[in-house]
Every structure is written in structure tokens, then in C-alpha cells.
Scaffold this motif. Structure first.
Motif, PDB file in Angstrom:
ATOM      1  N   ALA A   1       0.828  -1.205   0.000  1.00 54.03           N
ATOM      2  CA  ALA A   1       0.000   0.000   0.000  1.00 54.03           C
ATOM      3  C   ALA A   1       0.859   1.250   0.000  1.00 54.03           C
ATOM      4  O   ALA A   1       0.558   2.221  -0.711  1.00 54.03           O
ATOM      5  CB  ALA A   1      -0.927  -0.008   1.222  1.00 54.03           C
ATOM      6  N   ALA A   2       1.933   1.228   0.768  1.00 54.55           N
ATOM      7  CA  ALA A   2       2.830   2.385   0.813  1.00 54.55           C
ATOM      8  C   ALA A   2       3.561   2.567  -0.508  1.00 54.55           C
ATOM      9  O   ALA A   2       3.784   3.696  -0.954  1.00 54.55           O
ATOM     10  CB  ALA A   2       3.824   2.230   1.956  1.00 54.55           C
ATOM     11  N   VAL A   3       3.937   1.464  -1.131  1.00 50.12           N
ATOM     12  CA  VAL A   3       4.684   1.543  -2.397  1.00 50.12           C
ATOM     13  C   VAL A   3       3.797   2.061  -3.523  1.00 50.12           C
ATOM     14  O   VAL A   3       4.212   2.929  -4.320  1.00 50.12           O
ATOM     15  CB  VAL A   3       5.270   0.165  -2.748  1.00 50.12           C
ATOM     16  N   TYR A   4       2.565   1.565  -3.614  1.00 46.30           N
ATOM     17  CA  TYR A   4       1.697   1.899  -4.739  1.00 46.30           C
ATOM     18  C   TYR A   4       0.801   3.112  -4.480  1.00 46.30           C
ATOM     19  O   TYR A   4       0.135   3.587  -5.411  1.00 46.30           O
ATOM     20  CB  TYR A   4       0.839   0.694  -5.114  1.00 46.30           C
ATOM     21  N   MET A   5       0.756   3.598  -3.234  1.00 49.92           N
ATOM     22  CA  MET A   5      -0.069   4.776  -2.931  1.00 49.92           C
ATOM     23  C   MET A   5       0.761   5.806  -2.146  1.00 49.92           C
ATOM     24  O   MET A   5       0.442   6.141  -1.003  1.00 49.92           O
ATOM     25  CB  MET A   5      -1.315   4.376  -2.134  1.00 49.92           C
ATOM     26  N   PRO A   6       1.837   6.298  -2.731  1.00 53.76           N
ATOM     27  CA  PRO A   6       2.697   7.240  -2.008  1.00 53.76           C
ATOM     28  C   PRO A   6       1.988   8.541  -1.660  1.00 53.76           C
ATOM     29  O   PRO A   6       2.397   9.248  -0.726  1.00 53.76           O
ATOM     30  CB  PRO A   6       3.854   7.475  -2.989  1.00 53.76           C
ATOM     31  N   GLN A   7       0.926   8.890  -2.392  1.00 52.34           N
ATOM     32  CA  GLN A   7       0.195  10.109  -2.105  1.00 52.34           C
ATOM     33  C   GLN A   7      -0.642   9.987  -0.828  1.00 52.34           C
ATOM     34  O   GLN A   7      -1.027  10.997  -0.211  1.00 52.34           O
ATOM     35  CB  GLN A   7      -0.718  10.478  -3.286  1.00 52.34           C
ATOM     36  N   ALA A   8      -0.944   8.770  -0.402  1.00 53.86           N
ATOM     37  CA  ALA A   8      -1.782   8.547   0.781  1.00 53.86           C
ATOM     38  C   ALA A   8      -0.990   8.169   2.021  1.00 53.86           C
ATOM     39  O   ALA A   8      -1.450   8.394   3.142  1.00 53.86           O
ATOM     40  CB  ALA A   8      -2.819   7.463   0.484  1.00 53.86           C
ATOM     41  N   PHE A   9       0.202   7.570   1.839  1.00 57.30           N
ATOM     42  CA  PHE A   9       0.984   7.069   2.973  1.00 57.30           C
ATOM     43  C   PHE A   9       2.417   7.598   2.922  1.00 57.30           C
ATOM     44  O   PHE A   9       2.932   7.929   1.843  1.00 57.30           O
ATOM     45  CB  PHE A   9       1.013   5.536   2.968  1.00 57.30           C
TER      46      PHE A   9
ATOM     47  N   MET B   1       6.167   3.667   6.537  1.00 56.30           N
ATOM     48  CA  MET B   1       5.367   2.442   6.391  1.00 56.30           C
ATOM     49  C   MET B   1       6.216   1.232   6.022  1.00 56.30           C
ATOM     50  O   MET B   1       6.053   0.147   6.588  1.00 56.30           O
ATOM     51  CB  MET B   1       4.293   2.649   5.317  1.00 56.30           C
ATOM     52  N   VAL B   2       7.128   1.401   5.072  1.00 57.53           N
ATOM     53  CA  VAL B   2       7.887   0.255   4.566  1.00 57.53           C
ATOM     54  C   VAL B   2       8.856  -0.292   5.607  1.00 57.53           C
ATOM     55  O   VAL B   2       8.799  -1.488   5.955  1.00 57.53           O
ATOM     56  CB  VAL B   2       8.608   0.603   3.246  1.00 57.53           C
ATOM     57  N   PRO B   3       9.775   0.516   6.167  1.00 58.37           N
ATOM     58  CA  PRO B   3      10.748  -0.069   7.096  1.00 58.37           C
ATOM     59  C   PRO B   3      10.125  -0.570   8.400  1.00 58.37           C
ATOM     60  O   PRO B   3      10.546  -1.606   8.930  1.00 58.37           O
ATOM     61  CB  PRO B   3      11.732   1.076   7.355  1.00 58.37           C
TER      62      PRO B   3
ATOM     63  N   ALA C   1      10.264  -4.433   9.585  1.00 58.50           N
ATOM     64  CA  ALA C   1      10.895  -4.795  10.859  1.00 58.50           C
ATOM     65  C   ALA C   1       9.945  -5.615  11.729  1.00 58.50           C
ATOM     66  O   ALA C   1      10.354  -6.593  12.377  1.00 58.50           O
ATOM     67  CB  ALA C   1      11.329  -3.531  11.599  1.00 58.50           C
ATOM     68  N   LEU C   2       8.669  -5.249  11.757  1.00 61.27           N
ATOM     69  CA  LEU C   2       7.698  -5.999  12.549  1.00 61.27           C
ATOM     70  C   LEU C   2       7.501  -7.410  11.995  1.00 61.27           C
ATOM     71  O   LEU C   2       7.350  -8.376  12.751  1.00 61.27           O
ATOM     72  CB  LEU C   2       6.362  -5.258  12.577  1.00 61.27           C
ATOM     73  N   ALA C   3       7.533  -7.533  10.672  1.00 65.73           N
ATOM     74  CA  ALA C   3       7.412  -8.860  10.062  1.00 65.73           C
ATOM     75  C   ALA C   3       8.596  -9.734  10.430  1.00 65.73           C
ATOM     76  O   ALA C   3       8.438 -10.929  10.752  1.00 65.73           O
ATOM     77  CB  ALA C   3       7.296  -8.716   8.543  1.00 65.73           C
ATOM     78  N   LEU C   4       9.801  -9.158  10.406  1.00 61.98           N
ATOM     79  CA  LEU C   4      10.994  -9.926  10.783  1.00 61.98           C
ATOM     80  C   LEU C   4      10.947 -10.316  12.255  1.00 61.98           C
ATOM     81  O   LEU C   4      11.346 -11.432  12.629  1.00 61.98           O
ATOM     82  CB  LEU C   4      12.254  -9.101  10.500  1.00 61.98           C
ATOM     83  N   ALA C   5      10.449  -9.413  13.106  1.00 63.02           N
ATOM     84  CA  ALA C   5      10.322  -9.740  14.531  1.00 63.02           C
ATOM     85  C   ALA C   5       9.335 -10.883  14.733  1.00 63.02           C
ATOM     86  O   ALA C   5       9.547 -11.760  15.586  1.00 63.02           O
ATOM     87  CB  ALA C   5       9.863  -8.505  15.303  1.00 63.02           C
TER      88      ALA C   5
END
Length: 370
Positions: A308-316, A321-323, A327-331
């Protein structure tokens, strides 16, 4: 042995037992008798009874005040009865949604909204207290196996007191909502209370049916909380309801997250659920499979946030959002590895479930800034 002579009154009594009369608290212990004269010792069964009734009316009859610490001792089991980890989720969610609505409409902010938001938070905590409380009332036997630390199962809170609390929570929350937020939000609030009731209370007791249980939890903690708070905040600002991309994102994200919580909450409770024939995915498919399923759903959630962050940079805000979600996914992957290494012991499963709640809190903490 010579029969014990009656002891003279009044007997000296330790302060701990002042609310019980001397003749009911003291007894003769013939085995301790020397030369036919008993040594009075406290009847420990009666002493335990005295301790368990700190607000006994006998105190007033005796002319002594109840100990000052009794009220604080009463508050501790009430706090456990409220399930603090669920209160944190409710409070963080409501604060995050209100903050987001205000950030989107900075020119409409006024201090009166702070008081209204506070009333709304109290109402949500009351609703949360009713739902988790009524579940404990109808789960006493199961909780004695799965969660013996809960106040009713541990004997620290009576069922009558629990009923008084849950009915008070429901009445107070509904009164606040009706007086401050209008008929539509009041109807949503009543829907949440109704779903929480049929989740736990016979003859419905939908928690016995995994799919129905998951849908109720996801609806109440996911959709109703986020939609209702955002709707009420915009209404307080004088605005009609309109989805924004971040609010649509957090509503979908948290609904999936609530579904994961509904699935994984049964992981530490497999023993009691099997004993009381409560059918859950954990009892049917096994702890390991459900832990993997829950982790997979959360990883998909985090991947969706990154996309969502990659494809909607105007909204997020892409740089946040990305890092953060990566990080939460890796945790989460690391915590799953720890659970695997621990061979899915009960302690490791409990730690894993607590970690999922910490991820839930984290999402609401970062939400106003995305």
C-alpha cells in the motif's frame, strides 16, 4: 484429662481478627493443654473467613473501622477482571483514530472535543469490561484450568460482585453514548454489547463454534471499533462520514489482526478447552498448525501494508510504512522461530500470544504518523 475450664472474657485478640467476636474466633486445643489448662489458639478456618470478608458488617457492630487497605485490595481483582491487555488495545485504538481524524482536519479542532473524546473512551472501556467480564462469569470452570489467575476462578471476586460490575459497565457505557453520540453510534454500541453477549452466554455461546467466534471478535475489535470511533469523531467535528485511505487501511488491517488474535487466543487454552469440549481450531488442528496459520496471516497483513505504501505514495508516508512493517514482520518470524525451538511449550505459547498483542499495540501507535 481434666476438662478445660472456660476461659475468662475478654480475651486478648490480635488486630487481624478484630471483626470476629472472641468466642467465635478462639477455641481450645486440647492437644496443647498442659496440666489441664488449654492454650487458646486462633481457629485458622475462621481466620481465613475473616480475611475473605473485609467489608463485613461486623466491623460496624464492633465499633471498629475496616482496615484502610481493603479498598485497594478490592480494586486489584477488579483490574484483573477487566483484562488490562484488552483495555490497552481499546484505548490505543480509540486514541489513534481520534488523532488521525484531528490531523486530517486541524482547522476544526477545539478543546470541547477533548472532553467528548474522554467520554467516548470511558464508554469503550465500559463496553470492553462488560464483554470480557461476562465471558469470565460463564467460563469459571474452564478458567480454573486455563487461567487460574483470573479473579473469579481464583476466588478473589464473587460471581455476584462480577454480575454487579458487568451490568454497571453496560449501563454506564450505554448512558454515556446515548447522551453524547446520538442514535447511530448508540446502535453500533448496542450491537457490540449484543455480539459480546451471544459470544459467551447460553444458549447461544457462539464461542463454541470457531468460525462464529472469529467473526464476532474480528467484527467488534476490528470493524466496529475503528469505524465507530472515526465516525463519531468526524460527527463531533461537524463533518459527514467519509473514508480516508489511512483509516480504510487501519480498519482492514486491524480486522485481519483481530481475526489472528481470535485464532491464537486459544493456543494457551487447549488443555481446558479439550476438557470442557470447547471446539477450537487449536484443539482440532493442533497448536503448531494454528501458530503457523496466525503468523502467515500477519505476514500477509504486513506485506499488504508495504505494498500500500509503495503503490499509494500520495496517501501514505513510504519512508515510515515500509521499514517499520518490514521490521515488525521480521520480529514476528523470529518469535515464531523461538516458539519452534521451545517445542511449543505452554510458557512459549503464552509468550508468543503476548507478542502478538504487542504487535497489535504497535500498529495503533504508529498509525497517526503513517
Amino acid at each position: 484429662m481434666q476438662q478445660c475450664a472456660p476461659l475468662p472474657l475478654p480475651l486478648p485478640r490480635p488486630p487481624l481478627y478484630r471483626i470476629i467476636s472472641s468466642d467465635s474466633l478462639w477455641r481450645c486445643d486440647v492437644q496443647r493443654c498442659a496440666l489441664g489448662c488449654p492454650r487458646p489458639v486462633p481457629d485458622r478456618r475462621l481466620a481465613r473467613f475473616a480475611i475473605q470478608l473485609p467489608f463485613s458488617g461486623a466491623a460496624g457492630a464492633a465499633g471498629t473501622d475496616p482496615p484502610k487497605g481493603n479498598f485497594s485490595k478490592f480494586l486489584e481483582p477488579v483490574w484483573r477482571f477487566l483484562r488490562p491487555h484488552t483495555i490497552r488495545g481499546t484505548a490505543l485504538g480509540s486514541l489513534a483514530l481520534v488523532s488521525r481524524a484531528l490531523i486530517e482536519n486541524k482547522d476544526l479542532i477545539n478543546w470541547w472535543l477533548v472532553f467528548k473524546a474522554f467520554y467516548g473512551l470511558i464508554a469503550l472501556i465500559c463496553g470492553n469490561g462488560y464483554i470480557v467480564g461476562i465471558n469470565q462469569i460463564y467460563d469459571i470452570g474452564i478458567d480454573k484450568v486455563n487461567k487460574p489467575y483470573l479473579p473469579i476462578a481464583a476466588g478473589d471476586l464473587s460471581v455476584d460482585s462480577a454480575w454487579l460490575l458487568v451490568l454497571s459497565f453496560a449501563a454506564a457505557g450505554l448512558l454515556i453514548v446515548v447522551l453524547n453520540f446520538g442514535p447511530f453510534i448508540s446502535s453500533l454500541y448496542c450491537l457490540g454489547l449484543f455480539l459480546g453477549t451471544i459470544y459467551s452466554v447460553p444458549p447461544f455461546r457462539l464461542k463454541k463454534y470457531p468460525v462464529a467466534a472469529f467473526l464476532i471478535i474480528a467484527t467488534v475489535r476490528g470493524f466496529l471499533l475503528n469505524f465507530g470511533v472515526y465516525y463519531a469523531t468526524r460527527a463531533a467535528l461537524g463533518l459527514t462520514f467519509e473514508w480516508s485511505s489511512p483509516v480504510a487501511f487501519i480498519t482492514a488491517f486491524v480486522t485481519v489482526f483481530a481475526l489472528v488474535i481470535a485464532i491464537t487466543k486459544d493456543l494457551p487454552d487447549v488443555e481446558g478447552d479439550r476438557k470442557f469440549q470447547i471446539s477450537t481450531l487449536a484443539t482440532k488442528l493442533g497448536v503448531r498448525n494454528i501458530a503457523i496459520l496466525g503468523s502467515g496471516l500477519l505476514l500477509a497483513n504486513y506485506l499488504g501494508a508495504i505494498l500500500a505504501a509503495v503503490y499509494m505514495p500520495q496517501a501514505f508516508r513510504r519512508n515510515l510504512m515500509v521499514p517499520v512493517h518490514a521490521a515488525l514482520a521480521l520480529a514476528l518470524i523470529f518469535q515464531g522461530w523461538i516458539l519452534e525451538k521451545a517445542n511449543y511449550s505452554k510458557e512459549a505459547i503464552s509468550d508468543f500470544y503476548r507478542f502478538i498483542w504487542n504487535l497489535f499495540y504497535t500498529e495503533y501507535i504508529i498509525f497517526p504518523f503513517i
